[in-house]
Design a protein around this motif. Sequence first.
Motif, PDB file in Angstrom:
ATOM      1  N   TYR A 394     -13.284 -46.871 -38.982  1.00 58.18           N
ATOM      2  CA  TYR A 394     -13.195 -46.943 -37.522  1.00 58.18           C
ATOM      3  C   TYR A 394     -12.193 -45.968 -36.903  1.00 58.18           C
ATOM      4  O   TYR A 394     -11.621 -46.226 -35.845  1.00 58.18           O
ATOM      5  CB  TYR A 394     -12.900 -48.379 -37.061  1.00 58.18           C
ATOM      6  CG  TYR A 394     -14.014 -49.320 -37.429  1.00 58.18           C
ATOM      7  CD1 TYR A 394     -15.283 -49.167 -36.880  1.00 58.18           C
ATOM      8  CD2 TYR A 394     -13.813 -50.328 -38.370  1.00 58.18           C
ATOM      9  CE1 TYR A 394     -16.329 -50.009 -37.239  1.00 58.18           C
ATOM     10  CE2 TYR A 394     -14.855 -51.172 -38.740  1.00 58.18           C
ATOM     11  CZ  TYR A 394     -16.111 -51.009 -38.172  1.00 58.18           C
ATOM     12  OH  TYR A 394     -17.144 -51.835 -38.536  1.00 58.18           O
ATOM     13  N   GLU A 395     -11.993 -44.838 -37.585  1.00 63.29           N
ATOM     14  CA  GLU A 395     -11.319 -43.721 -36.930  1.00 63.29           C
ATOM     15  C   GLU A 395     -12.386 -42.966 -36.131  1.00 63.29           C
ATOM     16  O   GLU A 395     -13.580 -43.059 -36.411  1.00 63.29           O
ATOM     17  CB  GLU A 395     -10.678 -42.790 -37.968  1.00 63.29           C
ATOM     18  CG  GLU A 395      -9.560 -43.432 -38.770  1.00 63.29           C
ATOM     19  CD  GLU A 395      -8.400 -43.875 -37.900  1.00 63.29           C
ATOM     20  OE1 GLU A 395      -8.065 -43.145 -36.937  1.00 63.29           O
ATOM     21  OE2 GLU A 395      -7.845 -44.955 -38.164  1.00 63.29           O
ATOM     22  N   TRP A 396     -11.959 -42.196 -35.132  1.00 63.98           N
ATOM     23  CA  TRP A 396     -12.927 -41.479 -34.304  1.00 63.98           C
ATOM     24  C   TRP A 396     -13.435 -40.213 -34.989  1.00 63.98           C
ATOM     25  O   TRP A 396     -12.653 -39.458 -35.570  1.00 63.98           O
ATOM     26  CB  TRP A 396     -12.284 -41.057 -32.983  1.00 63.98           C
ATOM     27  CG  TRP A 396     -11.974 -42.171 -32.050  1.00 63.98           C
ATOM     28  CD1 TRP A 396     -12.631 -43.357 -31.926  1.00 63.98           C
ATOM     29  CD2 TRP A 396     -10.916 -42.198 -31.090  1.00 63.98           C
ATOM     30  NE1 TRP A 396     -12.059 -44.127 -30.953  1.00 63.98           N
ATOM     31  CE2 TRP A 396     -10.995 -43.441 -30.415  1.00 63.98           C
ATOM     32  CE3 TRP A 396      -9.917 -41.307 -30.732  1.00 63.98           C
ATOM     33  CZ2 TRP A 396     -10.113 -43.800 -29.410  1.00 63.98           C
ATOM     34  CZ3 TRP A 396      -9.037 -41.656 -29.727  1.00 63.98           C
ATOM     35  CH2 TRP A 396      -9.135 -42.892 -29.074  1.00 63.98           C
ATOM     36  N   ALA A 422      -5.095 -51.489 -35.250  1.00 60.54           N
ATOM     37  CA  ALA A 422      -5.802 -52.059 -36.394  1.00 60.54           C
ATOM     38  C   ALA A 422      -5.793 -53.583 -36.337  1.00 60.54           C
ATOM     39  O   ALA A 422      -6.769 -54.244 -36.725  1.00 60.54           O
ATOM     40  CB  ALA A 422      -5.164 -51.567 -37.693  1.00 60.54           C
ATOM     41  N   GLU A 423      -4.701 -54.145 -35.838  1.00 63.77           N
ATOM     42  CA  GLU A 423      -4.595 -55.597 -35.735  1.00 63.77           C
ATOM     43  C   GLU A 423      -5.629 -56.151 -34.756  1.00 63.77           C
ATOM     44  O   GLU A 423      -6.282 -57.169 -35.018  1.00 63.77           O
ATOM     45  CB  GLU A 423      -3.179 -55.974 -35.279  1.00 63.77           C
ATOM     46  CG  GLU A 423      -2.934 -57.472 -35.205  1.00 63.77           C
ATOM     47  CD  GLU A 423      -3.071 -58.156 -36.559  1.00 63.77           C
ATOM     48  OE1 GLU A 423      -3.495 -59.330 -36.575  1.00 63.77           O
ATOM     49  OE2 GLU A 423      -2.781 -57.513 -37.587  1.00 63.77           O
ATOM     50  N   ASP A 429     -13.633 -59.034 -30.933  1.00 64.87           N
ATOM     51  CA  ASP A 429     -15.044 -58.708 -31.108  1.00 64.87           C
ATOM     52  C   ASP A 429     -15.222 -57.190 -31.155  1.00 64.87           C
ATOM     53  O   ASP A 429     -14.687 -56.464 -30.309  1.00 64.87           O
ATOM     54  CB  ASP A 429     -15.853 -59.284 -29.936  1.00 64.87           C
ATOM     55  CG  ASP A 429     -17.324 -58.931 -30.036  1.00 64.87           C
ATOM     56  OD1 ASP A 429     -18.021 -59.549 -30.846  1.00 64.87           O
ATOM     57  OD2 ASP A 429     -17.757 -58.026 -29.291  1.00 64.87           O
ATOM     58  N   LYS A 430     -15.955 -56.704 -32.154  1.00 61.68           N
ATOM     59  CA  LYS A 430     -16.095 -55.254 -32.351  1.00 61.68           C
ATOM     60  C   LYS A 430     -16.759 -54.580 -31.155  1.00 61.68           C
ATOM     61  O   LYS A 430     -16.336 -53.499 -30.724  1.00 61.68           O
ATOM     62  CB  LYS A 430     -16.885 -54.967 -33.627  1.00 61.68           C
ATOM     63  CG  LYS A 430     -17.017 -53.469 -33.918  1.00 61.68           C
ATOM     64  CD  LYS A 430     -17.494 -53.199 -35.329  1.00 61.68           C
ATOM     65  CE  LYS A 430     -18.935 -53.578 -35.518  1.00 61.68           C
ATOM     66  NZ  LYS A 430     -19.479 -53.112 -36.820  1.00 61.68           N
TER      67      LYS A 430
END
Length: 478
Positions: A394-396, A422-423, A429-430
């Motif tokens: 989930y890095e851009w 990250a927390e 919710d994604k």
Amino acid sequence: MELILIFLFAATIISPAVAVVQPNAEEIRILSDCLQSYGGITEENSKRLVRFKDWSETYEEIPCFTKCYIKNMFNMFDESVGFNDEQVIKQFGQPLHKACKHRMEPAADSCQQAYNGFHCLVNLEDDPFVIIESMKNVSTEAKTAMKDCLHRFDQYEWERVKDYSKNPVREPIPCFTKCFIDRLQLYSQQTRQWNIPALTAKLGVPAAGANIQHCLKQRRNRNACVSSAATTKAAEQDVDSDTEILRKCLREVGSKDLVGELQKVARYSKWTSEEVPCFTRCLASMKHWFDADESKWNKQQIADDLGADMYNYCRYELDRYNEDSCEFAYTGLRCLKQAELYTLETYKNIVSCASELNVTMKELQKYAAFPTKEVVPCLFQCLAEKMNFYTPTYEWNLDNWVQAFGPMRQDRTASNVCKVSAEQMKTRDKCEWMYEEYNCLERLNYNTDGSYPLESTTLSTVITRKTAASVEDKTKAS
């Protein structure tokens, strides 16, 4: 089906000038009963009903009228159980029922529930996405192709989709049919032959046993989209004009080997630097997109010629002034070329996500207002996954963001303020935090300072192409 708002025709009793269909005795009785508490079928009430579609999504101007009407007229609503799904589907069809299902859920009271659901149904009946989705005997692949092609035309033309059901002599949206026929590979330009089995499988035509020989006769000297000799001639003149511009610019920059230089130009999209020095500046100047003397882009002309979405994609690149006018012209035109390639891919993926999530155009258009919460939950996550905006951790993938939406205004490092921790990723919710990141990046890198009258959210710019008229009205870019 045709618009089911029969009660709109109540106005015929008061004013024949607005008559569409004369209601029968049973309809008049139901209308009268449902309006009894408000004075009956008066001129004022009739005028209100005529503009029912324009009523607020949350406020019924004649309280509880809708519940009374749809309960007695169509037997599709009951106070104890709400909407009768079977009756709704019978009257409006499965796609429209599915599109408005979320508006039929229980509300504060049964009157509000009835209004929410029915108002949605009648407002989306002419929605182009819903019309396409409702087409019988048409494959899912063909429906997706139609929706994708629709995004290549200005929005003001979309309302003409409903006119195709009338089988008009002239195509309501010129070249729309050719677009999806080409995408589905149903016709070969080389052999000038139709793939009849594929045509039947994907579009449900022709019917078994139909005599179609007269439809297959080849017509010479006809434009591929429009049967007009004038249109064909104009297109040929445009091609001749562009060819002359190429030759003139190559001569202007001192090219002696025209054939060799034309071969270089043919692979322009693969250039990493300008292989024919200053050629691009001449080309952009001849198109009136670039002022070589001032080293300045004519944004209004670009918007007029190429469309607001193309301008929006490159608007920051066109502002990055460079004293070297040849280099400035090259980077700007290269961006416009990338916009031509990549916005179509973005259209395709948005259409795919909209189809998967059963999204309507009205819902998509609401993204233009920068809503804090996503209008359609998980729409952006769907797009992000299709376009690989994120790494597995989930890095851009910022290169992919830029490819989809265009060069950013800020330096890339400035975007770090939009990154969710990250927390938070673990606890939230994604779909929610992904949309939050997108919204922040939009405001930081593409919009908000008010200096670009054409702009709206990048997502809605891709979704909603602006018409030439709106460009003329709204664009004052220098």
